[in-house]
Design an enzyme around this catalytic site. Structure first.
Site, short mmCIF file in Angstrom:
data_model
loop_
_atom_site.label_atom_id
_atom_site.label_comp_id
_atom_site.label_asym_id
_atom_site.label_seq_id
_atom_site.Cartn_x
_atom_site.Cartn_y
_atom_site.Cartn_z
N GLU A 193 0.98 -1.11 0.05
CA GLU A 193 0.13 0.11 -0.12
C GLU A 193 0.86 1.04 0.19
O GLU A 193 1.87 1.23 1.04
CB GLU A 193 -0.89 -0.02 1.34
CG GLU A 193 -1.93 1.26 1.10
CD GLU A 193 -2.62 1.10 2.45
OE1 GLU A 193 -2.87 0.20 3.21
OE2 GLU A 193 -3.45 2.18 2.70
N ARG A 226 5.19 -13.42 9.22
CA ARG A 226 5.84 -11.96 9.19
C ARG A 226 7.17 -11.99 9.81
O ARG A 226 7.35 -12.72 10.79
CB ARG A 226 4.96 -10.78 9.30
CG ARG A 226 4.60 -10.69 10.85
CD ARG A 226 3.93 -9.31 11.21
NE ARG A 226 3.03 -9.03 10.39
CZ ARG A 226 2.97 -8.03 9.54
NH1 ARG A 226 4.02 -6.83 9.54
NH2 ARG A 226 2.02 -7.40 8.74
N LYS A 256 4.29 0.92 10.49
CA LYS A 256 4.20 2.14 9.59
C LYS A 256 3.94 3.37 10.35
O LYS A 256 4.45 4.39 10.42
CB LYS A 256 3.48 2.24 8.50
CG LYS A 256 3.98 1.18 7.39
CD LYS A 256 2.88 1.32 6.21
CE LYS A 256 3.35 0.16 5.16
NZ LYS A 256 2.25 -0.01 4.15
P1 ATP Z 1 -0.26 -1.79 6.84
O1 ATP Z 1 -1.02 -2.72 6.17
O2 ATP Z 1 -0.61 -1.74 8.11
O3 ATP Z 1 -0.33 -0.39 6.18
P2 ATP Z 1 1.96 -3.47 6.09
O4 ATP Z 1 3.47 -3.59 6.72
O5 ATP Z 1 0.98 -4.55 5.90
O6 ATP Z 1 1.24 -2.15 6.59
P3 ATP Z 1 1.69 -3.35 3.09
O7 ATP Z 1 2.11 -2.13 2.28
O8 ATP Z 1 0.02 -3.73 3.22
O9 ATP Z 1 2.19 -2.77 4.49
O10 ATP Z 1 2.73 -4.40 2.73
C1 ATP Z 1 2.98 -4.94 1.50
C2 ATP Z 1 3.03 -6.52 1.77
O11 ATP Z 1 4.42 -6.66 2.66
C3 ATP Z 1 2.16 -7.30 2.27
O12 ATP Z 1 1.95 -8.30 1.33
C4 ATP Z 1 2.77 -7.63 3.77
O13 ATP Z 1 2.16 -8.96 4.03
C5 ATP Z 1 4.11 -7.82 3.45
N1 ATP Z 1 4.85 -7.14 4.63
C6 ATP Z 1 4.64 -6.27 5.54
N2 ATP Z 1 5.17 -6.19 6.51
C7 ATP Z 1 5.91 -7.64 6.75
C8 ATP Z 1 6.82 -8.15 7.53
N3 ATP Z 1 7.07 -7.70 8.84
N4 ATP Z 1 7.32 -9.37 7.22
C9 ATP Z 1 7.08 -9.81 6.00
N5 ATP Z 1 6.04 -9.46 5.16
C10 ATP Z 1 5.38 -8.45 5.54
#
Ligand code: ATP
Ligand code: MG
Length: 595
Positions: free
Chosen positions: A68, A299, A309
């Site tokens: 995102e 994760r 974030k």
């Molecule tokens: P949010 O959804 O709270 O804005 P997010 O960290 O999930 O934050 P995204 O931009 O949705 O951010 O993440 C993009 C991809 O990265 C998603 O597929 C998510 O599952 C993966 N991702 C995010 N954080 C992690 C992590 N700590 N370890 C592994 N994959 C991650």
């Protein structure tokens, strides 16, 4: 740190092929069964048909990385990127980069650009497969009308509070909305009005009609569209209703012919909903089978950093750090400025693997990967970080000569460089003492050491200022001991120290970065800001050998005995270098007492 284990180190052979894991097993089973062979890879009415380069070869997989654009990518994202792009690479498939841009208020072009840069920097190529969920707004809308016509979605006009109250809880089933049985025609009219801008934010919501009594709360008539009179960074004011994550995500995957949709464990409970939307649309002929399969993995949880974030934004906005690319930030732009390499992230991703079980990875595992990679690629140079003069009283004042130092001890093919030698040198302050503790083999009055790549010198004493600080150390050299000359090692000494000729030295700013937080799990016991490490950045003026004066931006070196350093991407200039410490040579955290 919850009840999960912390993984400190796990060292497979660095050149080992990608280790198998449960995701690879699923993919291999699917490939062997020809699961995706039936796919035509075109498909109507999805935009996949118009995607240039959609392959005719069914023996391939398609994954995606779906950020995102509401922040900068961090080390956790690197795990997901290496996983998704790595699978596509290893199985001869494709990995799409798709911006999940369904939330206009928080999303910005700046984030889109930084994400593109970060994925490229990690060394991955989406090969023309760059997409945006907002590309599918029209398709999603059409599919929503179709679900309404088939009695599978309805417009709810309850207030947000009523909806929340009627959703129930884990212990209690939900209650049907009084609007649940609206006739399809009325639902269609209302949805069109919602799209047309007739209604205020929050007045109505489009919901899927599933089951308010489901034990899985995600299936209790989840929202599909909300009214948001907000401009979107790509679609501008065209839309004032925006699809929810659950509605947009699976459909986007299906439209792009994604085969394996890999996400983190918190989406496990959403999988039945992911499947529900896609199954209903496949039944209605909107999507083609086989549908994408959602697969969850744990994760990355990393000690000594925060990866949320919200917290990262707070660190930047409240100026606890110098921006998103502060070298102490766990963002990929920060890691890059810190001197970490893409290859060290690849190694890290390989080493930590993927699993279904939540665990914590100790930050030292990442630092070890950085050390291992930089040990291979970084040339050696000499830096004196805490300088004091060493005067060689029997070396002629106006004389200079060349010493030769190997650029890499394990790679003779990288050659040697000239290090000038003269009667006044800079040495590290800690390499001299008047009162040596037991086992101290460096300079003290009467003791001899080798000046690395140069001569053996014998310490004769020191000068001090009024407060007793040492201002210069004196010594005499033995002319027949120059390294590399015959008989040089006749004189045996235990100490070996580094030095730089004072008149040739380059003076430069060096930033000694350390971990941003001083505890493994910031925020676990108090506000995470209170866990910031006050010593995470120290700026010093160092003396460097002349060979680094014209370091290129991002050029990385091992400064002997000190660690790995990089010429700062922002502030360094050829002729006036500025260096950031990426990592010390050894881990000083694991052994250290708790701070
Ligand atoms: P949010 O959804 O709270 O804005 P997010 O960290 O999930 O934050 P995204 O931009 O949705 O951010 O993440 C993009 C991809 O990265 C998603 O597929 C998510 O599952 C993966 N991702 C995010 N954080 C992690 C992590 N700590 N370890 C592994 N994959 C991650
Ligand atoms: Mg997310």
């Amino acid at each position: 740190m919850s009840d999960t284990s912390t993984i400190k180190s796990k060292k497979p052979a660095p050149q080992a092929p990608s280790a198998s894991n449960f995701i690879r097993s699923i993919i291999e089973t699917d490939l062997a069964a020809g699961k995706h062979a039936a796919r035509t890879w075109g498909g109507k009415p999805g935009p996949a048909a118009t995607h240039a380069g959609a392959p005719p070869d069914p023996a391939k997989i398609r994954t995606r990385f779906p950020p995102e654009p509401n922040g900068y990518l961090h080390i956790g994202h690197a795990k997901s990127i290496c996983l998704n792009f790595g699978l596509a690479r290893d199985y001869g498939g494709f990995c799409h980069l798709r911006f999940d841009d369904t939330n206009p208020e928080k999303e910005e072009q700046e984030y889109v650009d930084s994400i593109l840069d970060a994925v490229r920097w990690l060394g991955f190529d989406w090969g023309g497969h760059l997409y945006y969920a907002s590309d599918y707004f029209e398709h999603l809308y059409g599919f929503a009308e179709n679900l309404i016509e088939r009695g599978l979605a309805y417009v709810d006009s309850q207030s947000a509070e009523e909806m929340r109250a009627n959703r129930g809880s884990f212990a209690e089933i939900g209650k049907n909305s009084p609007y649940r049985d609206r006739p399809a025609a009325e639902n269609l009219r209302l949805l069109r009005e919602m799209r047309g801008g007739t209604h205020a934010d929050g007045a109505h919501v489009l919901r899927a009609k599933i089951d308010m009594a489901s034990p899985n709360i995600n299936l209790r008539d989840p929202a599909m569209y909300r009214i948001r009179h907000a401009a979107h960074h790509r679609t501008g004011d065209k839309w004032c209703i925006y699809p929810t994550y659950d509605w947009a995500h699976g459909v986007s995957d299906a439209l792009e012919n994604i085969t394996h949709s890999i996400c983190t464990l918190e989406f496990e409970d959403h999988r039945p909903l992911y499947d529900w939307f896609n199954e209903r649309l496949a039944e209605g002929g909107q999507l083609q089978r086989p549908l994408p399969q959602q697969i969850e993995f744990a994760r990355l949880n990393l000690t000594y950093v925060v990866l949320s974030k919200r917290k990262l934004i707070q660190l930047v906005e409240e100026k606890h750090v110098d921006g998103w690319d502060d070298p102490r930030m766990p963002t990929l732009v920060g890691a890059r400025r810190r001197g970490y390499t893409p290859e060290s992230f690849h190694l890290f991703a390989e080493r930590i693997g993927v699993s279904k079980a939540d665990s914590w990875i100790d930050y030292s595992v990442l630092e070890d990967c950085v050390r291992e990679d930089l040990n291979q690629r970084a040339e050696r140079r000499i830096a004196v970080l805490d300088p004091v003069k060493l005067v060689i009283d029997n070396y002629p004042e106006n004389q200079e000569e060349e010493c030769h130092a190997p650029n890499h001890p394990q790679k003779p093919e990288l050659g040697k460089r000239v290090v000038p030698f003269s009667n006044e040198l800079w040495i590290e302050r800690e390499d001299f003492t008047e009162t040596p503790p037991k086992g101290y083999f460096r300079l003290f009055p009467g003791n001899s050491v080798r000046l690395r790549y140069g001569y053996v010198v014998k310490c004769t004493g020191c000068e001090k200022d009024a407060r007793g600080n040492v201002t210069a150390v004196h010594c005499e050299y033995a002319p027949d001991t120059k390294s590399g000359t015959p008989g040089a090692d006749k004189v045996k000494v235990k100490g070996n120290i580094h030095w730089i000729s004072a008149r040739h030295a380059c003076t430069a700013e060096v930033r000694l970065y350390d971990r941003l937080f001083k505890v493994p799990n910031p925020g676990a016991e108090r506000d995470f800001l209170e866990d910031l490490n006050p010593d995470s950045k120290k700026i010093i003026t160092a003396r460097l050998e002349p060979a680094v004066k014209n370091a290129k931006l991002e050029e990385r070196f091992q400064f002997e005995r000190h660690g790995y350093f990089v010429a700062d991407l922002r502030d360094s200039k050829p002729g006036a270098p500025v260096f950031n410490r990426a990592v010390t040579l050894r881990d000083s955290w694991s052994a250290a007492p708790k701070r």
